[in-house]
Design an enzyme around this catalytic site. Structure first.
Site, PDB file in Angstrom:
ATOM      1  N   TYR A 164      -0.112  29.551 -16.024  1.00 41.17           N
ATOM      2  CA  TYR A 164      -1.082  28.999 -15.080  1.00 41.17           C
ATOM      3  C   TYR A 164      -0.595  27.655 -14.540  1.00 41.17           C
ATOM      4  O   TYR A 164      -0.617  27.399 -13.332  1.00 41.17           O
ATOM      5  CB  TYR A 164      -2.438  28.840 -15.756  1.00 41.17           C
ATOM      6  CG  TYR A 164      -3.509  28.294 -14.855  1.00 41.17           C
ATOM      7  CD1 TYR A 164      -4.148  29.106 -13.934  1.00 41.17           C
ATOM      8  CD2 TYR A 164      -3.878  26.954 -14.921  1.00 41.17           C
ATOM      9  CE1 TYR A 164      -5.134  28.605 -13.093  1.00 41.17           C
ATOM     10  CE2 TYR A 164      -4.851  26.443 -14.082  1.00 41.17           C
ATOM     11  CZ  TYR A 164      -5.482  27.274 -13.174  1.00 41.17           C
ATOM     12  OH  TYR A 164      -6.440  26.762 -12.342  1.00 41.17           O
ATOM     13  N   LYS A 168       0.542  26.530 -10.583  1.00 42.93           N
ATOM     14  CA  LYS A 168      -0.096  25.455  -9.832  1.00 42.93           C
ATOM     15  C   LYS A 168       0.885  24.347  -9.486  1.00 42.93           C
ATOM     16  O   LYS A 168       0.753  23.691  -8.444  1.00 42.93           O
ATOM     17  CB  LYS A 168      -1.299  24.915 -10.603  1.00 42.93           C
ATOM     18  CG  LYS A 168      -2.426  25.937 -10.733  1.00 42.93           C
ATOM     19  CD  LYS A 168      -2.785  26.537  -9.380  1.00 42.93           C
ATOM     20  CE  LYS A 168      -3.829  27.614  -9.448  1.00 42.93           C
ATOM     21  NZ  LYS A 168      -4.088  28.233  -8.126  1.00 42.93           N
TER      22      LYS A 168
END
Length: 298
Positions: A164, A168
């Protein structure tokens, strides 16, 4: 906070069936934009029963314009499908809000490559597919607003969020690069790094905190970034609880390890810090410090 005027603008919002995405779609519609509400269809759901369809119904019930889209953002053709839906329903596209993400709750050594890729594909490629499909149209019309979703996990790292966070961090880089490329075409590109109650954060944001960190306290920033009034590009803005922070990437001045590397990190930590508008500027300042280029006059 009063809504920004987005009359006659058309937006796509991904991951808009619930949580932050839903708040963004409703805020954009309240400001006058027509909205393509994207959220994937879950197995067994009829079109009228999807979360995207429910958000569309909310918008239409208050006099707004919206249509649902059920593309899975990690699919290669998802971006083209959403852009086509916007053009078919409303005749144009001005605003892209790439919000979809996939949660992760496992340490790196417990993730298979397939697990890692599944999270990364939604978090980064789910953004890329839409922005890449919309980009030629925004360039050709000489106007556009692109808002992507960032995360502190990408800036600072967090145990259990390797995929994750990596997705990002990649989004942040894409924002800054496309901001440079879009500047001469009337396209502003920014990211929002939100703290708010959602499906992904429900285990951590509870009680009084949940009452403060609501999605609707982030949504007005999205509307402003999506508007003609937005005069910034290439920024990553933290939003939560009705408050905002501006992020920066910094480097210290350089030092030579004349006395070895033992104390180099401590010495570097004491150096002045600066931010750079692009990678070429960062390298140029190092050339100066190495004596290979003249120092710019004060």
């Amino acid at each position: 906070m009063s809504a920004t005027d987005l009359s006659n603008r058309v937006a796509i919002v991904t991951g808009a069936g619930k949580g932050l995405g839903r708040a963004y779609a409703i805020e954009l519609a309240r400001a006058g934009a027509a909205v393509v509400v994207n959220n994937r269809r879950h197995p067994g759901e009829a079109d009228a029963d999807t979360s995207a369809a429910r958000v569309v119904a909310e918008i239409v019930a208050t006099g707004g314009r919206a249509v649902a889209d059920h593309s899975s953002v990690e699919k290669d053709d998802s971006g083209e499908a959403m852009v086509a839906a916007a053009i078919a329903a409303f005749g144009r596209l001005d605003i892209v809000v790439a919000n979809a993400a996939s949660p992760q709750a496992a340490s790196f050594h417990k993730l298979s490559l397939a697990d890692f890729r599944a999270v990364f594909d939604v978090g980064f490629f789910g953004t890329l597919h839409l922005v890449h499909a919309a980009w030629p149209r925004l360039r050709d019309q000489g106007y556009g607003r692109v808002v992507m979703t960032s995360s502190s996990a990408g800036r600072y790292g967090q145990h259990g969020l390797s995929a994750y966070g990596a997705s990002k961090s990649a989004v942040d880089s894409l924002v800054r690069t496309l901001a440079s490329e879009g500047a001469g075409r009337g396209i502003a590109v920014n990211a929002v790094s939100p703290y708010a109650l959602s499906q992904m954060t429900a285990a951590h944001i509870r009680g009084e905190m949940a009452e403060v960190f609501t999605p609707d306290r982030v949504a007005p920033l999205i509307a402003w970034l999506a508007s003609e009034d937005c005069d910034v590009t290439g920024e990553v803005i933290v939003a939560g609880g009705g408050r905002f922070r501006l992020t920066e990437t910094v480097e210290t001045d350089s030092l030579s390890p004349d006395a070895g590397f033992g104390d180099l990190m401590a010495r570097l930590a004491a150096q002045p810090r600066r931010t750079h508008p692009n990678s070429n500027h960062a390298f140029d300042t190092l050339l100066v410090e190495c004596g290979l280029a003249p120092r710019a006059p004060l």
